[in-house]
Design an enzyme around this catalytic site. Sequence first.
Site, short mmCIF file in Angstrom:
data_model
loop_
_atom_site.label_atom_id
_atom_site.label_comp_id
_atom_site.label_asym_id
_atom_site.label_seq_id
_atom_site.Cartn_x
_atom_site.Cartn_y
_atom_site.Cartn_z
N LYS A 184 0.74 -1.30 -0.15
CA LYS A 184 -0.03 -0.06 0.10
C LYS A 184 0.87 1.21 0.03
O LYS A 184 2.00 1.23 0.11
CB LYS A 184 -1.00 -0.08 1.22
CG LYS A 184 -1.65 -1.29 1.14
CD LYS A 184 -2.99 -1.35 0.28
CE LYS A 184 -3.50 -2.77 0.06
NZ LYS A 184 -4.31 -3.23 1.04
C1 LIG Z 1 -5.35 -4.20 1.68
C2 LIG Z 1 -6.74 -4.13 1.58
C3 LIG Z 1 -7.41 -4.43 2.75
C4 LIG Z 1 -6.93 -5.06 4.16
O1 LIG Z 1 -5.75 -4.62 4.55
P1 LIG Z 1 -4.80 -5.31 5.38
O2 LIG Z 1 -3.86 -4.21 6.04
O3 LIG Z 1 -4.17 -6.25 4.54
O4 LIG Z 1 -5.60 -6.16 6.54
C5 LIG Z 1 -8.93 -4.22 2.67
N1 LIG Z 1 -9.37 -3.83 1.57
C6 LIG Z 1 -8.96 -3.36 0.64
C7 LIG Z 1 -9.42 -3.03 -0.66
C8 LIG Z 1 -7.26 -3.63 0.56
O5 LIG Z 1 -6.62 -3.32 -0.60
#
Ligand SMILES: *Cc1c(COP(=O)(O)O)cnc(C)c1O
Length: 386
Positions: A184
């Site tokens: 991210k």
């Molecule tokens: C990455 C992501 C999540 C979950 O995040 P984590 O930190 O991996 O638990 C939820 N929704 C979307 C759309 C994502 O891309």
Amino acid sequence: MSLPMIPYGRQWIEEDDVAAVVDVLRGDWLTTGPTVAAFEQAFAQAVGAKEAVAVNSGTAALHAAMAVLGIQPGDEVIVPALTFAATANAVVYCGGTPVFADVDPRTLCVDPEQITRLVTPKTKAMAAVDYAGLLCDYDRLGQVAQAFGLKIVADACHALGARSGAGDAHADADLSTFSFHPVKHIATGEGGMITTANTEWARIMRSFRNHGITTDHRQREAAGSWFYEMTLLGFNYRLTDFQCALGMSQLKKLPRWVARRHAIATQYQQAFADLETLELQANPGPMERHAYHLFVVLLRLDRLKADRQTIFKELRDQGIGVNVHYVPVYWHPYYRQRFGHDKGLCPHAEAAYERLLTLPMYPKLTDAEVERVIVTVRQVLRRHAR
Ligand SMILES: *Cc1c(COP(=O)(O)O)cnc(C)c1O
């Protein structure tokens, strides 16, 4: 000899990030210390939100958001079909039922008109996913929410750094959730954040991340007291102080990194503009509405002799770490078995899924690597063009 694999996304950790973490490791508080609130304040300021609550994943952020809205058995929450499973799972954690809405075939974000068709007396909320980093049409979603008395949870895990004018890009959502997973925009290893304008909800979510206990360890120590009460069923969703230190250090780089993502996106868009075998995700607004967590392309299968699987494999074989985001959530065996969903529920999401490819996109990607992706994609597509 083959070239090294370029992944679709990855973190960027620099020496100042390492130093920030080491600093906290040498201090008194590994968790529940002062760096948590400092990160929350810095994050709230960076996105223009009133409150920010740190948790230990984006999934925990979604769970906290659904929980604070009081989602419970019998409630329905409308969720886009084209998202990571965690968006829907958070509804199920609370005993609610996710109702899958189709996406706009051009933007791949949830289609507000689909939501209006799915509302029932049981519908309490909608989850809006800023797919690939493109902000949803929150003006229209806000109208729908108001018309039907629904709350909006923005799953903004792709959209940290997206902008819609001045202020909080997610101001029309009741709660917004972010993830700090390494792919991210900023990384804390695992980590997440919820933003909201509602101070009472923020207080409840800070308790929710700490077993539902009313005071935390540091507050009790300051008060010289052993007494605490558990007032709701919470979880241990705490983010450590050294992770928060990393988050604060990374957050400083966000504007520069989003600018780099925009520059890469522009390179891709220009390089693929003349290709009849590809379509790009539409962004009807200005570029800054898109934070480009992902750069996705849609194959024109009618103009190709090969399917997505073949093209995917050839790109991977040549070291381009393409990926696919996402399998429609209700296609997963768990959702099929538990909720009895079948193929055909959301035709646009399903059609997009068959054609989608995610290309490498992260700020550390060099111009030479971007060029390698472009040349390879063009070669592979030319080879399979009808
Ligand atoms: C990455 C992501 C999540 C979950 O995040 P984590 O930190 O991996 O638990 C939820 N929704 C979307 C759309 C994502 O891309």
